[in-house]
Design a protein around this motif. Sequence first.
Motif, short mmCIF file in Angstrom:
data_model
loop_
_atom_site.label_atom_id
_atom_site.label_comp_id
_atom_site.label_asym_id
_atom_site.label_seq_id
_atom_site.Cartn_x
_atom_site.Cartn_y
_atom_site.Cartn_z
N GLN A 139 0.83 -1.20 0.00
CA GLN A 139 0.00 0.00 0.00
C GLN A 139 0.87 1.26 0.00
N ALA A 140 1.92 1.26 0.80
CA ALA A 140 2.83 2.40 0.84
C ALA A 140 3.49 2.62 -0.52
N PHE A 141 3.89 1.53 -1.16
CA PHE A 141 4.53 1.62 -2.48
C PHE A 141 3.54 2.15 -3.51
N HIS A 142 2.32 1.64 -3.47
CA HIS A 142 1.27 2.13 -4.38
C HIS A 142 1.11 3.64 -4.25
N ASP A 143 1.05 4.13 -3.03
CA ASP A 143 0.84 5.56 -2.82
C ASP A 143 2.03 6.38 -3.32
N LEU A 144 3.24 5.88 -3.12
CA LEU A 144 4.42 6.59 -3.60
C LEU A 144 4.46 6.66 -5.12
N LEU A 145 3.97 5.60 -5.77
CA LEU A 145 4.00 5.55 -7.23
C LEU A 145 3.08 6.58 -7.88
N LYS A 146 2.18 7.16 -7.12
CA LYS A 146 1.31 8.20 -7.67
C LYS A 146 2.11 9.45 -8.04
#
Length: 288
Positions: A139-146
């Motif tokens: 989830q943290a990685f997903h948010d950073l990829l934004k």
Amino acid sequence: MSDEAVQIIARGPRTVAEAAAEAIENNLATEAVTFSILEEDEERDVWRIDAFPNDPDERAAAVEILKGYPELRTVVEKLADADWLAMALSGLPPVRAGRFFVYGAHDKGLAPASTVNLRIEAGAAFGTGHHGTTVGCLQAFHDLLKAQRFERVLDVGCGTGVLAIAAARTGSRIAVGTDIDAPSVRIANENAALNQCDARFVHASGLNDQKVRAEGPYDLVFANILAPPLVALSQDIKLALKPGGIAILSGLLRTQERRVLAAYMSKGFRLVRRLHRDAWATLVLKRA
């Protein structure tokens, strides 16, 4: 129950269960015990610990630790003579974490067309995507990829390889995973092949291994391990990262956040974000 495989189940209030889980994690006699902690009944404040010792000595040590918390109701149950890990995994539902959809072979037909689908087979390795720490990292990685992409990614303590595979599947040119456990490295490389990605996994005892340093410095480092090694590796993780690089740390309980965060802030990191799932915490940090 001598050498029979068993599961230890303990139930009680959250604060007591968290303290007991931390005691299991920090005791040398139980450091290899696989366990989980989650909320079972919100209204009654019942949290549950499930522990799977590998041998009678670990079982005795874990039971002795739990006896020190009289508010917990602890039972030891025999596991049937079967491949209980495979049976357990076959009953696990797929997991969605942001853009990522993690599933096993038994759920292949359920993968949506609109997500980054990661087929992960665990074998004896940790990290199917169902554990709160793995979900937190994804989830943290997903948010950073934004907001940005990460060209070079390192996964410390890779287990099944799910985190490095997630990076490779979302555009990272270099995705390297490392683990001290040789079977985990083999399983992770098999999972990379299943997902047709270029993630690469190596058997190494530390971040100073040439096989790890060769692809650095990294833009992002995942470390989903345990609190004591997270603290011990704080300087090595700093050196593995580029200035301004991101570390996503998990494998720690909420009660251990302060200790882990202090170790990294003393090395010049700043806290970007924290995520909580059940009793587990994920920290997103940025190197100075």
